[in-house]
Design a protein around this motif. Structure first.
Motif, PDB file in Angstrom:
ATOM      1  N   ASN A   1      23.007  64.242 -33.174  1.00 58.49           N
ATOM      2  CA  ASN A   1      23.819  63.667 -31.952  1.00 58.49           C
ATOM      3  C   ASN A   1      22.616  63.646 -30.934  1.00 58.49           C
ATOM      4  O   ASN A   1      22.907  63.556 -29.475  1.00 58.49           O
ATOM      5  CB  ASN A   1      24.785  64.314 -31.678  1.00 58.49           C
TER       6      ASN A   1
ATOM      7  N   ILE B   1      18.221  58.965 -30.663  1.00 59.78           N
ATOM      8  CA  ILE B   1      18.780  57.672 -30.518  1.00 59.78           C
ATOM      9  C   ILE B   1      17.688  56.808 -30.689  1.00 59.78           C
ATOM     10  O   ILE B   1      16.410  56.843 -30.845  1.00 59.78           O
ATOM     11  CB  ILE B   1      19.345  57.635 -29.006  1.00 59.78           C
TER      12      ILE B   1
ATOM     13  N   HIS C   1      21.923  53.207 -30.558  1.00 60.43           N
ATOM     14  CA  HIS C   1      22.958  54.001 -31.286  1.00 60.43           C
ATOM     15  C   HIS C   1      22.336  55.283 -31.772  1.00 60.43           C
ATOM     16  O   HIS C   1      20.950  55.665 -31.628  1.00 60.43           O
ATOM     17  CB  HIS C   1      23.167  53.007 -32.702  1.00 60.43           C
ATOM     18  N   TYR C   2      23.024  56.155 -32.071  1.00 60.89           N
ATOM     19  CA  TYR C   2      22.669  57.437 -32.900  1.00 60.89           C
ATOM     20  C   TYR C   2      22.083  57.302 -34.107  1.00 60.89           C
ATOM     21  O   TYR C   2      22.578  56.410 -34.876  1.00 60.89           O
ATOM     22  CB  TYR C   2      23.764  58.531 -32.690  1.00 60.89           C
TER      23      TYR C   2
ATOM     24  N   THR D   1      27.448  53.647 -32.143  1.00 63.94           N
ATOM     25  CA  THR D   1      26.878  52.916 -30.931  1.00 63.94           C
ATOM     26  C   THR D   1      27.036  53.428 -29.655  1.00 63.94           C
ATOM     27  O   THR D   1      28.062  53.898 -29.417  1.00 63.94           O
ATOM     28  CB  THR D   1      27.544  51.284 -31.219  1.00 63.94           C
ATOM     29  N   ILE D   2      26.168  53.188 -28.982  1.00 64.61           N
ATOM     30  CA  ILE D   2      26.131  54.007 -27.676  1.00 64.61           C
ATOM     31  C   ILE D   2      26.433  52.916 -26.568  1.00 64.61           C
ATOM     32  O   ILE D   2      27.401  52.650 -25.738  1.00 64.61           O
ATOM     33  CB  ILE D   2      24.965  54.733 -27.182  1.00 64.61           C
TER      34      ILE D   2
ATOM     35  N   ALA E   1      21.948  53.157 -21.643  1.00 65.89           N
ATOM     36  CA  ALA E   1      22.382  54.029 -22.569  1.00 65.89           C
ATOM     37  C   ALA E   1      22.054  55.359 -22.187  1.00 65.89           C
ATOM     38  O   ALA E   1      22.565  56.578 -22.192  1.00 65.89           O
ATOM     39  CB  ALA E   1      21.768  53.653 -23.812  1.00 65.89           C
TER      40      ALA E   1
ATOM     41  N   ILE F   1      24.518  58.601 -21.810  1.00 67.39           N
ATOM     42  CA  ILE F   1      24.436  60.078 -22.430  1.00 67.39           C
ATOM     43  C   ILE F   1      24.189  61.060 -21.417  1.00 67.39           C
ATOM     44  O   ILE F   1      25.078  62.303 -21.462  1.00 67.39           O
ATOM     45  CB  ILE F   1      23.162  59.978 -23.362  1.00 67.39           C
TER      46      ILE F   1
END
Length: 191
Positions: free
Chosen positions: A102, A105, A137-138, A148-149, A180, A184
């Motif tokens: 996590n 990305i 995405h991660y 998906t972020i 993004a 985060i």
């Protein structure tokens, strides 16, 4: 917490246009991230010169085989919070991704889960879709399958070719990646 920023480690293989967009965004004092280092598996990557001119530490790592242990050590040395793949054309192994779970990305030029893997723009054209875009995405061991972020969409026009569609997607990629990172960082800095 206003002065706290997450530290980015950016991995590139080529021109690094998404890396450049992130570096530019980080110049804004209110942007919640800063670039700690740029790594590449390609000593000829055009993006290296840009990063060097910006006084960002740049490191070339062995490519064949990809020196994952060195990448990990460098990211730790530079106290990286989030690894951003920006046109990094190598697959990261599961053990590395587990260590950085996590915290890695990627940006992909399609609206995932559609058109995974290489040549996503060409896949979209061949499929005859009227909408595509990009996805941040991660990264997980299964290619282009992490959560998906953020996604941005673009239309596919009847007269599009690979170049025109790719350029339209790349334009929104730069904005999508920056947004993004903001999302985060907001979560990370609040925890």
């Amino acid at each position: 917490m206003h002065d706290k920023k997450i530290r980015l480690g950016i991995l590139i293989s080529g021109r690094g246009s998404n890396m450049q967009a992130l570096v530019q965004a980080c110049k804004d004092q209110d942007f919640p991230a800063k670039v700690s280092c740029v790594l590449t598996n390609n000593s000829c990557a055009a993006g290296l010169r840009f990063a060097e001119n910006e006084k960002i530490p740049t490191i070339v790592v062995a490519d064949k085989p990809l020196d994952i242990c060195r990448i990990h050590a460098i990211l730790v040395k530079y106290r990286v919070d989030l690894v951003c793949l920006a046109g990094f054309m190598r697959i990261l192994k599961a053990d590395f991704l587990e260590k950085w779970k996590n915290r890695v990305i990627n940006i992909h030029p399609s609206l995932l889960p559609a058109f995974k893997g290489l040549n996503a723009q060409e896949q979209a054209l061949k499929a005859g879709v009227n909408m595509t875009g990009c996805t941040v995405h991660y990264v997980t061991p299964e290619i282009d399958s992490g959560s998906t972020i953020l996604q941005y969409s673009v239309p596919v026009f009847p007269d599009d070719d690979l170049h025109t569609l790719s350029e339209r997607i790349l334009f929104v990629e730069h904005k999508c990646y920056v947004e993004a990172i903001k999302l985060i960082a907001k979560v990370k800095l609040c925890n």
